[in-house]
Motif scaffolding. Structure first.
Motif, mmCIF file in Angstrom:
data_model
loop_
_atom_site.group_PDB
_atom_site.id
_atom_site.type_symbol
_atom_site.label_atom_id
_atom_site.label_comp_id
_atom_site.label_asym_id
_atom_site.label_seq_id
_atom_site.Cartn_x
_atom_site.Cartn_y
_atom_site.Cartn_z
ATOM 1 N N ARG A 73 0.809 -1.123 -0.230
ATOM 2 C CA ARG A 73 0.083 0.144 0.040
ATOM 3 C C ARG A 73 0.750 1.315 -0.069
ATOM 4 O O ARG A 73 0.798 1.967 -0.709
ATOM 5 C CB ARG A 73 -1.015 -0.035 1.160
ATOM 6 N N GLY A 74 1.799 1.478 1.246
ATOM 7 C CA GLY A 74 2.350 2.667 1.423
ATOM 8 C C GLY A 74 3.674 2.763 0.072
ATOM 9 O O GLY A 74 3.784 4.161 -0.589
ATOM 10 N N VAL A 75 4.063 1.714 -0.538
ATOM 11 C CA VAL A 75 5.236 1.672 -1.292
ATOM 12 C C VAL A 75 4.607 2.076 -2.734
ATOM 13 O O VAL A 75 5.134 3.110 -3.450
ATOM 14 C CB VAL A 75 5.932 0.170 -1.490
ATOM 15 N N VAL A 76 3.392 1.328 -3.226
ATOM 16 C CA VAL A 76 2.871 1.713 -4.329
ATOM 17 C C VAL A 76 2.368 3.103 -4.318
ATOM 18 O O VAL A 76 2.389 4.047 -5.639
ATOM 19 C CB VAL A 76 1.764 0.618 -4.617
ATOM 20 N N LEU A 77 1.639 3.577 -3.318
ATOM 21 C CA LEU A 77 1.121 5.247 -3.151
ATOM 22 C C LEU A 77 2.167 5.994 -3.670
ATOM 23 O O LEU A 77 2.140 6.917 -4.422
ATOM 24 C CB LEU A 77 0.422 5.257 -2.001
ATOM 25 N N ALA A 78 3.097 5.952 -2.785
ATOM 26 C CA ALA A 78 4.483 6.790 -2.905
ATOM 27 C C ALA A 78 5.115 6.769 -4.261
ATOM 28 O O ALA A 78 5.493 7.704 -4.973
ATOM 29 C CB ALA A 78 5.536 6.377 -1.930
ATOM 30 N N ALA A 79 5.159 5.661 -4.792
ATOM 31 C CA ALA A 79 6.014 5.436 -6.216
ATOM 32 C C ALA A 79 5.046 6.048 -7.307
ATOM 33 O O ALA A 79 5.338 6.640 -8.270
ATOM 34 C CB ALA A 79 6.233 4.064 -6.412
ATOM 35 N N SER A 80 3.712 5.877 -7.035
ATOM 36 C CA SER A 80 2.621 6.129 -8.233
ATOM 37 C C SER A 80 2.741 7.884 -8.275
ATOM 38 O O SER A 80 2.793 8.156 -9.421
ATOM 39 C CB SER A 80 1.515 5.532 -7.820
ATOM 40 N N LEU A 81 2.472 8.354 -7.093
ATOM 41 C CA LEU A 81 2.560 9.864 -7.009
ATOM 42 C C LEU A 81 3.972 10.337 -7.617
ATOM 43 O O LEU A 81 3.862 11.373 -8.212
ATOM 44 C CB LEU A 81 2.111 10.149 -5.681
ATOM 45 N N ALA A 82 4.828 9.875 -7.031
ATOM 46 C CA ALA A 82 6.446 10.002 -7.454
ATOM 47 C C ALA A 82 6.601 10.035 -8.997
ATOM 48 O O ALA A 82 7.120 10.993 -9.684
ATOM 49 C CB ALA A 82 7.494 9.451 -6.677
ATOM 50 N N ASN A 83 6.168 9.017 -9.627
ATOM 51 C CA ASN A 83 6.196 8.657 -10.908
ATOM 52 C C ASN A 83 5.341 9.793 -11.670
ATOM 53 O O ASN A 83 6.078 10.176 -12.778
ATOM 54 C CB ASN A 83 5.846 7.163 -11.384
ATOM 55 N N ALA A 84 4.190 10.193 -11.360
ATOM 56 C CA ALA A 84 3.323 11.200 -12.020
ATOM 57 C C ALA A 84 4.083 12.307 -11.895
ATOM 58 O O ALA A 84 4.116 13.141 -13.145
ATOM 59 C CB ALA A 84 2.026 11.064 -11.309
ATOM 60 N N VAL A 85 4.623 12.844 -11.039
ATOM 61 C CA VAL A 85 5.511 13.952 -11.015
ATOM 62 C C VAL A 85 6.519 14.155 -11.759
ATOM 63 O O VAL A 85 6.854 14.832 -12.574
ATOM 64 C CB VAL A 85 5.943 14.298 -9.415
ATOM 65 N N ALA A 86 7.463 12.885 -11.876
ATOM 66 C CA ALA A 86 8.533 12.696 -12.538
ATOM 67 C C ALA A 86 8.202 12.770 -14.132
ATOM 68 O O ALA A 86 9.001 13.532 -15.106
ATOM 69 C CB ALA A 86 9.319 11.394 -12.264
#
Length: 406
Positions: A73-86
């Motif tokens: 949960r936390g890992v995918v949430l953080a990576a998804s938002l970071a990837n969208a920003v990147a």
């Protein structure tokens, strides 16, 4: 069988996991087209795309390991938002005509933050199947279903990028990818099934984290690198041949046709009888890769290219699905997400490396030189499948059943 799979996963999970993994299939080609158009430099576009692939190859297993340790949960949430920003930052930098260095850095960041929805969806789906006491055949069906979702995203992603580039601008495709990452990646992270892979506190000790992998697990990773090399070399050969035939626009369609055939055969894998074990399937699939790739060396017309490539696609899904199945059976449960991510990252890395090498070969010696790399990778896959002894399972295959019987 697929009715049981859909009943097990529910209606929402396959949808959000598919849409969440679609951006991964869009960003590689999208970044190349975007940077090539805005910078006017194929070299800069290649560096940016290569950095994106390198970032995903290196960071993918790390994200998988974090998901194994701390839950999805936390890992995918953080990576998804970071990837969208990147990805959004990469689009803005390209539109702002940023120099090569920042574009390459943003490409690497966009690759490193890919949330690995595909591998983690496999891990989650298998965990759900095991939790409800599913037998090995049902787990195999789940893996076939997940493999088909990957194949469809692999075909649809580049098609969406091409459509956006033709109708508007490559930036539109990447901005759509960023939106899907933010919305569907978040939905996948927050879906109630995210806790399916959570481990009891008693299994999170340092000893558990240091659980060693069997040697066969590393061989299976090597097989996926070789599979990726086949993808990359085939892509280079198809591009070179269609250009020589004055039909460069057909390259994407040929590759898409191969993906459609692969997805269709992947769905049929659930019908393979149980008596045919995974090791036998692996060896048969690699033999198919060799036999069906050799005709690539002699293709000289567009019609023949379509025929040979589409038939070759029939061998790809069985190999991919079987390698994922063997990995699921042989690695410790505490390292399953990491291992699934390693397989996917290995495919990406092998594809990027082979595309770079075979692309240069095709420029100097024509399409057959690139196709020869694909055939060589297929032969290496076959030799590996016969040389490696896949170790027996290192964990209980049906923990849910064991718990109930206790």
């Amino acid at each position: 069988m697929y009715r049981d799979t859909l009943s097990l996963l529910g209606p929402a999970l396959p949808v959000v996991s598919f849409l969440g993994r679609l951006p991964t299939a869009m960003c590689q080609l999208g970044s190349l087209l975007l940077v090539a158009e805005t910078s006017g430099s194929l070299a800069t576009a290649g560096l940016t795309g290569g950095a994106l692939a390198a970032g995903q190859t290196v960071a993918g297993p790390v994200i998988g390991r974090l998901a194994d340790r701390h839950g999805q949960r936390g890992v995918v949430l953080a990576a998804s938002l970071a990837n969208a920003v990147a990805v959004t930052a990469l689009v803005l930098a390209a539109l702002g005509h940023a120099p090569t260095g920042p574009l390459t850095l943003l490409g690497a960041l966009a690759g490193a933050t890919v949330p690995q929805v595909g591998p983690l969806a496999r891990t989650r789906s298998v965990a759900l199947a095991r939790r409800f006491g599913a037998d090995d055949r049902t787990v195999g069906t789940v893996l076939s279903f997940e493999g088909t979702l990957d194949e469809v995203s692999f075909v649809l992603g580049p098609a969406l990028v091409g459509l956006a580039a033709a109708l508007a601008h490559p930036a539109a495709a990447l901005l759509l990818a960023a939106l899907l990452l933010a919305v569907c990646g978040t939905a996948f992270a927050l879906h109630p099934t995210a806790t399916a892979t959570a481990r009891p506190a008693s299994t999170r000790s340092g000893a558990a984290e240091r659980t060693r992998l069997p040697g066969s697990a590393h061989a299976l990773r090597g097989a996926m690198v070789l599979q990726g090399a086949m993808f990359g070399a085939s892509q280079a050969g198809i591009t070179a041949l269609t250009e020589r035939l004055d039909a460069p626009a057909q390259a994407g369609l040929v590759y898409a046709a191969m993906g459609v055939m692969s997805a269709a055969v992947g769905l049929s894998m659930a019908a393979v009888p149980d008596r045919i074990g995974l090791t036998a399937r692996w060896r048969a699939a690699t033999a198919g890769l060799v036999v069906l790739s050799v005709p690539l060396l002699f293709v000289g017309s567009l019609g023949a290219l379509y025929a040979v490539v589409v038939v070759l696609g029939a061998a790809y899904a069985p190999h991919l699905i079987t390698v994922f199945g063997l990995t699921e059976r042989t690695v410790p449960a505490a390292r399953l997400a990491e291992s699934m991510a390693f397989l996917t990252s290995g495919t990406v890395g092998g594809q990027a490396l082979a595309l770079a090498v075979s692309g240069r070969l095709a420029e100097g010696r024509g399409a057959p030189a690139a196709f020869a790399v694909a055939v060589g990778a297929a032969v290496a896959c076959a030799l590996l499948s016969w040389a490696v002894r896949v170790t027996p399972p290192v964990r209980e295959l049906r923990p849910a059943v064991a718990e109930r019987s206790g």
